[in-house]
Design a protein around this motif. Structure first.
Motif, PDB file in Angstrom:
ATOM      1  N   GLN A   1       0.826  -1.192   0.000  1.00 47.22           N
ATOM      2  CA  GLN A   1       0.000   0.000   0.000  1.00 47.22           C
ATOM      3  C   GLN A   1       0.862   1.245   0.000  1.00 47.22           C
ATOM      4  O   GLN A   1       1.978   1.233   0.536  1.00 47.22           O
ATOM      5  N   SER A   2       0.322   2.281  -0.605  1.00 49.08           N
ATOM      6  CA  SER A   2       1.014   3.553  -0.657  1.00 49.08           C
ATOM      7  C   SER A   2       0.210   4.601   0.108  1.00 49.08           C
ATOM      8  O   SER A   2      -1.029   4.615   0.064  1.00 49.08           O
ATOM      9  N   ASP A   3       0.899   5.508   0.793  1.00 47.03           N
ATOM     10  CA  ASP A   3       0.243   6.578   1.533  1.00 47.03           C
ATOM     11  C   ASP A   3      -0.480   7.550   0.606  1.00 47.03           C
ATOM     12  O   ASP A   3      -1.445   8.212   0.985  1.00 47.03           O
TER      13      ASP A   3
ATOM     14  N   ALA B   1       4.108   2.271  -7.752  1.00 42.46           N
ATOM     15  CA  ALA B   1       2.796   2.898  -7.470  1.00 42.46           C
ATOM     16  C   ALA B   1       2.625   4.052  -8.440  1.00 42.46           C
ATOM     17  O   ALA B   1       3.403   5.026  -8.392  1.00 42.46           O
ATOM     18  N   THR B   2       1.611   3.995  -9.320  1.00 41.77           N
ATOM     19  CA  THR B   2       1.388   5.024 -10.332  1.00 41.77           C
ATOM     20  C   THR B   2      -0.092   5.400 -10.351  1.00 41.77           C
ATOM     21  O   THR B   2      -0.963   4.633  -9.917  1.00 41.77           O
ATOM     22  N   THR B   3      -0.348   6.588 -10.869  1.00 40.81           N
ATOM     23  CA  THR B   3      -1.729   7.040 -11.075  1.00 40.81           C
ATOM     24  C   THR B   3      -2.193   6.619 -12.457  1.00 40.81           C
ATOM     25  O   THR B   3      -1.369   6.230 -13.301  1.00 40.81           O
ATOM     26  N   PRO B   4      -3.485   6.659 -12.729  1.00 45.75           N
ATOM     27  CA  PRO B   4      -3.969   6.245 -14.046  1.00 45.75           C
ATOM     28  C   PRO B   4      -3.363   7.030 -15.184  1.00 45.75           C
ATOM     29  O   PRO B   4      -3.218   6.509 -16.296  1.00 45.75           O
ATOM     30  N   ASP B   5      -2.990   8.280 -14.955  1.00 43.21           N
ATOM     31  CA  ASP B   5      -2.420   9.064 -16.043  1.00 43.21           C
ATOM     32  C   ASP B   5      -0.917   8.904 -16.147  1.00 43.21           C
ATOM     33  O   ASP B   5      -0.253   9.630 -16.873  1.00 43.21           O
ATOM     34  N   GLY B   6      -0.330   7.973 -15.378  1.00 40.12           N
ATOM     35  CA  GLY B   6       1.096   7.683 -15.496  1.00 40.12           C
ATOM     36  C   GLY B   6       1.978   8.402 -14.517  1.00 40.12           C
ATOM     37  O   GLY B   6       3.200   8.195 -14.510  1.00 40.12           O
ATOM     38  N   TYR B   7       1.370   9.204 -13.631  1.00 43.75           N
ATOM     39  CA  TYR B   7       2.180   9.914 -12.643  1.00 43.75           C
ATOM     40  C   TYR B   7       2.649   8.941 -11.568  1.00 43.75           C
ATOM     41  O   TYR B   7       1.907   8.075 -11.126  1.00 43.75           O
ATOM     42  N   THR B   8       3.891   9.105 -11.136  1.00 43.80           N
ATOM     43  CA  THR B   8       4.491   8.220 -10.128  1.00 43.80           C
ATOM     44  C   THR B   8       4.720   9.014  -8.864  1.00 43.80           C
ATOM     45  O   THR B   8       5.713   9.746  -8.725  1.00 43.80           O
ATOM     46  N   PRO B   9       3.796   8.935  -7.917  1.00 47.06           N
ATOM     47  CA  PRO B   9       3.972   9.714  -6.681  1.00 47.06           C
ATOM     48  C   PRO B   9       4.982   9.104  -5.739  1.00 47.06           C
ATOM     49  O   PRO B   9       5.411   9.761  -4.785  1.00 47.06           O
TER      50      PRO B   9
ATOM     51  N   ILE C   1      -4.430   4.915  -7.085  1.00 49.77           N
ATOM     52  CA  ILE C   1      -3.111   4.295  -7.265  1.00 49.77           C
ATOM     53  C   ILE C   1      -3.271   2.923  -7.919  1.00 49.77           C
ATOM     54  O   ILE C   1      -4.116   2.114  -7.495  1.00 49.77           O
ATOM     55  N   TYR C   2      -2.464   2.712  -8.921  1.00 45.41           N
ATOM     56  CA  TYR C   2      -2.343   1.387  -9.539  1.00 45.41           C
ATOM     57  C   TYR C   2      -0.990   0.799  -9.130  1.00 45.41           C
ATOM     58  O   TYR C   2       0.036   1.481  -9.212  1.00 45.41           O
ATOM     59  N   TYR C   3      -1.028  -0.484  -8.702  1.00 43.73           N
ATOM     60  CA  TYR C   3       0.196  -1.147  -8.245  1.00 43.73           C
ATOM     61  C   TYR C   3       0.687  -2.130  -9.321  1.00 43.73           C
ATOM     62  O   TYR C   3      -0.120  -2.807  -9.976  1.00 43.73           O
ATOM     63  N   SER C   4       2.033  -2.224  -9.438  1.00 45.82           N
ATOM     64  CA  SER C   4       2.651  -3.183 -10.376  1.00 45.82           C
ATOM     65  C   SER C   4       4.024  -3.601  -9.826  1.00 45.82           C
ATOM     66  O   SER C   4       4.591  -2.903  -8.970  1.00 45.82           O
ATOM     67  N   ILE C   5       4.495  -4.737 -10.317  1.00 50.30           N
ATOM     68  CA  ILE C   5       5.804  -5.261  -9.872  1.00 50.30           C
ATOM     69  C   ILE C   5       6.610  -5.718 -11.085  1.00 50.30           C
ATOM     70  O   ILE C   5       6.061  -6.052 -12.142  1.00 50.30           O
ATOM     71  N   ARG C   6       7.929  -5.738 -10.893  1.00 50.20           N
ATOM     72  CA  ARG C   6       8.850  -6.230 -11.912  1.00 50.20           C
ATOM     73  C   ARG C   6      10.007  -6.952 -11.217  1.00 50.20           C
ATOM     74  O   ARG C   6      10.245  -6.760 -10.024  1.00 50.20           O
TER      75      ARG C   6
ATOM     76  N   ARG D   1      -3.817  -4.893  -9.291  1.00 55.60           N
ATOM     77  CA  ARG D   1      -3.549  -3.505  -9.623  1.00 55.60           C
ATOM     78  C   ARG D   1      -4.182  -2.534  -8.643  1.00 55.60           C
ATOM     79  O   ARG D   1      -3.553  -1.537  -8.248  1.00 55.60           O
ATOM     80  N   ASP D   2      -5.378  -2.812  -8.199  1.00 52.57           N
ATOM     81  CA  ASP D   2      -6.106  -1.840  -7.383  1.00 52.57           C
ATOM     82  C   ASP D   2      -5.829  -2.003  -5.899  1.00 52.57           C
ATOM     83  O   ASP D   2      -5.748  -1.007  -5.164  1.00 52.57           O
ATOM     84  N   THR D   3      -5.692  -3.255  -5.406  1.00 56.82           N
ATOM     85  CA  THR D   3      -5.551  -3.493  -3.963  1.00 56.82           C
ATOM     86  C   THR D   3      -4.113  -3.580  -3.509  1.00 56.82           C
ATOM     87  O   THR D   3      -3.823  -3.380  -2.326  1.00 56.82           O
TER      88      THR D   3
END
Length: 900
Positions: free
Chosen positions: A159-161, A214-222, A168-173, A189-191
């Motif tokens: 989870q991200s603050d 952790a990214t936003t739908p528009d591609g922003y990475t907070p 927030i969309y979550y992903s891993i690599r 992606r959502d949880t």
């Protein structure tokens, strides 16, 4: 990684997990209750969880479980002993910890709970905790290898603050996601829930390090990417394996208790430094089964002996079945077996023993190098080794060295041989004591019994019909050296060894160096045939040796030596062996002379020296004085002149036997005798001059050098006479020195009409005759030749050689050779010179060509040396004395040429 927005978290917690994994919840007090969340079914010998026993009771040395379905290990691991089905949601048991030394005890209560799902709830009335900064969910994560699922298996939630303010969309690599092994993990992606899709082998992958985004739908990475480490918990799924399928060791028999036999080793692929790789070794079987002779260290795998009764002669090989088990040897640990073969090596612990204690054999006398007996031994040690091979020796009865015993390498038997002939008449029986040992030393010498086996051998000597025996081989008789011819004496005596008698034996002389005696055929006595002389050169130490052959009626023979000891008689007078004496007058006034007597000392010194001369001149010039019994001093008197003198001296022994020795005495003007050179005295007679060896060698070398010089001159003369005649191509180039000077040369001018026969003939006459310096033609001088019949440089070079001035000067030429040269020269030069002169008119202007005949003006009288085109025109022998008075620079040139 951090957010500046406040982050709210419930006091009861917001993390909800599926309960199909093993989760340990410990109370704040280590000795209080412990809750383990487990599945509804637990298989046998499976890990349930771990309890920290050290925090509860550090000094505990005894661990016990109240429930027999569970077993507690030293590190707090809880394992099931049987398959368990949880009928209710809870099950509990107690872990008892105790110290047997101080009787202290403690208890830990363990509760097992089965949860199906924990619902996610949020209560509006919960107390809200606020923090200024919070990292977004870097929760450590682990999973058990070879997990049975169900899959996908929930691991944790990321989870991200910033999710409070953004969607927030979550992903891993990383490895296990988009790298090998691919698609092992994924995140919602959502949880942000992280799942595993299949089981993992820890021996292949110990851990995974993946990156969460952790990214936003528009591609922003907070948030910055977050590394997540997923550790794979080990499961005891690998059997320990021995490094070898079969171990082979060798150990000597009768070794001490605790002797190391060898070491075995095993490996385990499970996680190191855990119970899964804690190995324990043991021996589970032995062939033959009894007695038990070996033990194995449970931790190191070292095999040692437990008994000293290893006997190779009874059992030469043992086979052990060994086992290695993980989980520190607990009964539910995984185990593997292997085979260990132990070979017992031989030591020399058994003595060779004779199969019999006594032997009897026989041999004929005078027999040598024959085998008379073979003895055998028994030895229980390993065949064909140093512990089995025997060494035989003769202990007693072979004092004379008649016998020898050796070992047959193939059969290990002892072979008794005769190496020195036996004599029946001296000894009819020999009793030998023989012994045997091994090549290797006996390993039990401290034992009470003897380290050598012995046997007795009786050798009977058989009689032979022998010939005469010459014993002793050397016999002596005494005779006076002046014994008359025909005098007889005892001779050599041989005897029959059987009858001990000399009858029937005949004698014959084999050697007699000077033929002084004869030998009687029947008795062996000797008779003087020629006069005996003790001082003869063939006599050594006063003994004259002859060789006698003795034979019996059967033709058998023996040989002996008869030494005739010649008793001395005073038949020789003393004499002076050195008959030349040198006296250096400047340093010596006398010389010492020594006399010797070939007779025995009883007939020898003291000697009497005296001057023996009928003239008074010797008595006036010389004087003798005794020094000791064998020497005297000869001194001169009245100052005789230098020279050589003959001084006769008489020497008498103690019995009056005398002899006269003429000494050649030289009085010399010298310091030492080696410096003396003889001088002739006209009053005494001349002594010739004697040349030393070096003078004679110098004369011989001079003669040899003279012969070499003569031989070289003869060879050089013959080589010169055989040189071939070569006609030069251009006579204009036949000078000693070819110069490019442009100054006027000799006045040799020829008519333009050509050379005539008269001109050439005149020049030729200058070569072979003694007419003069040349022939004038029309007031001009023709080609110059040498006066007096001497060869010019042109004639030398016409013979096909290049000569210097010295080689041509004074060289005489035969008349026939000159005539032959003239005819060849004439026939060669006439057509060529005529042709060149004729070509002079072929110029455009009908003038003489510049490269042919040139006319020079006369510039005065020539030099003293004459023309350089020939050797010399002077009548003197050399004619070149002016060369000795040249300037210094010309002398320097001459010295440089001589060095080259």
């Amino acid at each position: 990684w951090y957010t500046h927005q406040p982050f709210q978290i419930s006091s009861s917690g917001l993390c909800h997990l599926w309960a199909f994994t093993y989760i340990l919840i410990f109370a704040s007090d280590a000795c209080k209750n412990v809750t383990l969340h487990v599945p509804s079914k637990l298989d046998a010998e499976k890990l349930v969880g771990r309890v920290n026993l050290k925090e509860c009771f550090t000094a505990a040395n005894l661990i016990h479980s109240s429930d027999p379905d569970f077993q507690i290990l030293e590190d707090g691991s809880v394992y099931t002993t049987n398959t368990i089905l949880l009928s209710s949601e809870k099950r509990s048991f107690t872990i008892l910890l105790s110290n047997t030394e101080n009787q202290e005890k403690k208890k830990i209560f363990v509760f097992l709970e089965h949860q199906t799902k924990v619902l996610k709830k949020r209560h509006t009335k919960e107390k809200v905790l606020r923090r200024a900064k919070r990292r977004w969910a870097p929760i450590p994560c682990s999973m058990l290898e070879n997990s049975l699922g169900p899959f996908p298996l929930f691991l944790q939630q990321v989870q991200s603050d910033t999710a409070q303010n953004y969607t927030i969309y979550y992903s891993i690599r990383g490895p296990g996601v988009d790298q090998e092994p691919r698609n092992l993990f994924y995140v919602e992606r959502d949880t942000g829930n992280l799942y595993c899709t299949r089981s993992v082998d820890r021996e292949q992958y110990e851990s995974f390090e993946i990156i969460a985004f952790a990214t936003t739908p528009d591609g922003y990475t907070p948030e910055l990417p977050l590394p997540l480490i997923i550790k794979i918990e080990d499961e005891n799924d690998n059997y320990p394996i021995f490094t070898e399928e079969t171990y082979t060791f060798t150990i000597f028999e009768n070794c001490r208790v605790g002797t190391t036999v060898g070491q075995v080793c095993a490996t385990d692929k499970d996680e190191p430094d855990t119970m899964h790789t804690r190995l324990k070794y043991s021996i589970i079987g032995q062939v033959p089964p009894s007695p038990t002779l070996f033990s194995m260290h449970p931790t190191t795998g070292v095999i040692t002996t437990t008994s000293s009764q290893l006997d190779r002669e009874l059992i030469d090989k043992y086979q052990l079945k060994i086992k290695v088990q993980d989980m520190d040897g607990q009964y539910f640990g995984l185990q593997t077996t292997s085979t260990c073969i132990i070979n017992i090596d031989d030591v020399n612990d058994h003595l060779p023993t004779f199969t019999r204690t006594s032997y009897v054999t026989s041999v004929e006398e005078n027999t040598v190098d024959v085998e008379i007996l073979r003895v055998t031994v028994e030895d229980k040690d390993l065949v064909n080794t140093a512990n089995w091979r025997a060494n035989y020796t003769i202990l007693k009865g072979n004092e004379n060295g008649n016998f020898k015993i050796v070992t047959d390498a193939k059969t290990n038997e002892g072979v008794l041989c005769v190496v020195k002939p036996l004599n029946y008449e001296e000894k009819q029986q020999a009793i030998l004591q023989i012994g045997v040992v091994n090549e290797a030393p006996f390993s039990r010498e401290a034992s009470s019994r003897s380290a050598m086996s012995t046997a007795t051998v009786t050798v009977n000597v058989e009689d032979q019909d022998e010939g005469p025996e010459c014993n002793p081989p050397i016999q002596t008789v005494r005779m006076k050296e002046n014994a008359e011819v025909g005098t007889t004496s005892n001779g050599y005596k041989a005897y029959d060894p059987e009858t001990r008698s000399s009858s029937g034996i005949r004698y014959k002389k084999l050697t007699d160096p000077t033929g002084w005696v004869t030998v009687d055929e029947n008795t062996g006595s000797i008779k003087v045939f020629r006069s005996l002389d003790r001082e003869a050169e063939t006599i050594k130490n006063g003994i004259y040796n002859i060789t006698v052959l003795a034979s019996d009626q059967g033709g058998r023979t023996c040989t002996g030596t008869l030494g005739i000891i010649l008793q001395d008689v005073n038949d020789n007078g003393p004499f002076i062996p050195k008959n030349t004496v040198i006296i250096c007058k400047p340093t010596m006034s006398s010389a010492e002379i020594v006399a010797v007597d070939p007779d025995e000392p009883i007939h020898g010194p003291p000697f009497d020296f005296s001057l023996e001369s009928s003239t008074s001149e010797v008595q006036r010039m010389w004087r003798l004085k005794a020094i000791n019994d064998t020497a005297a001093r000869l001194s001169y008197q009245n100052d005789p002149p230098f020279g050589s003198y003959v001084v006769p001296i008489t020497v008498r022994d103690r019995l009056g036997m005398s002899s006269v020795t003429s000494l050649d005495v030289t009085l010399c003007d010298c310091i030492t005798e080696n410096d003396c050179t003889r001088r002739v005295d006209p009053r005494i007679g001349g002594g010739g001059v004697q040349l030393g060896k070096w003078a004679i060698l110098a004369i011989l070398l001079g003669i040899a050098l003279l012969f070499c010089i003569l031989f070289t001159l003869v060879c050089g003369a013959s080589g010169t006479s055989k040189q071939p005649k070569v006609i030069p191509d251009d006579l204009a180039q036949q000078n000693l020195i070819v110069s490019n000077t442009e100054a006027p040369g000799d006045d040799k001018v020829y008519s333009a009409n050509g050379f005539t026969t008269q001109t050439v003939g005149a020049s030729t006459q200058g070569v072979c005759g003694a007419v003069g310096s040349g022939v004038k033609n029309g007031g001009q001088e023709t080609i110059e030749m040498v006066k007096g019949g001497h060869q010019t440089s042109e004639s030398c070079r016409g013979a096909g050689h290049h000569h210097t001035l010295d080689s041509c000067r004074g060289g005489h030429t035969e008349v026939d050779n000159c005539r032959y040269t003239y005819s060849e020269w004439h026939s060669f030069t006439q057509p060529r010179l005529g042709e060149k002169v004729y070509l002079c008119n072929q110029d455009e202007n009908h003038k003489h060509a510049q490269d042919y005949v040139l006319t020079y003006n006369y510039e005065g009288r020539g030099s003293v040396a004459g023309s350089v085109g020939c050797c010399s025109e002077r009548q003197e022998e050399d004619g070149l004395e002016f060369l000795d008075n040249l300037e210094p620079k010309f002398k320097t040139l001459a010295e440089a040429c001589m060095k080259r």
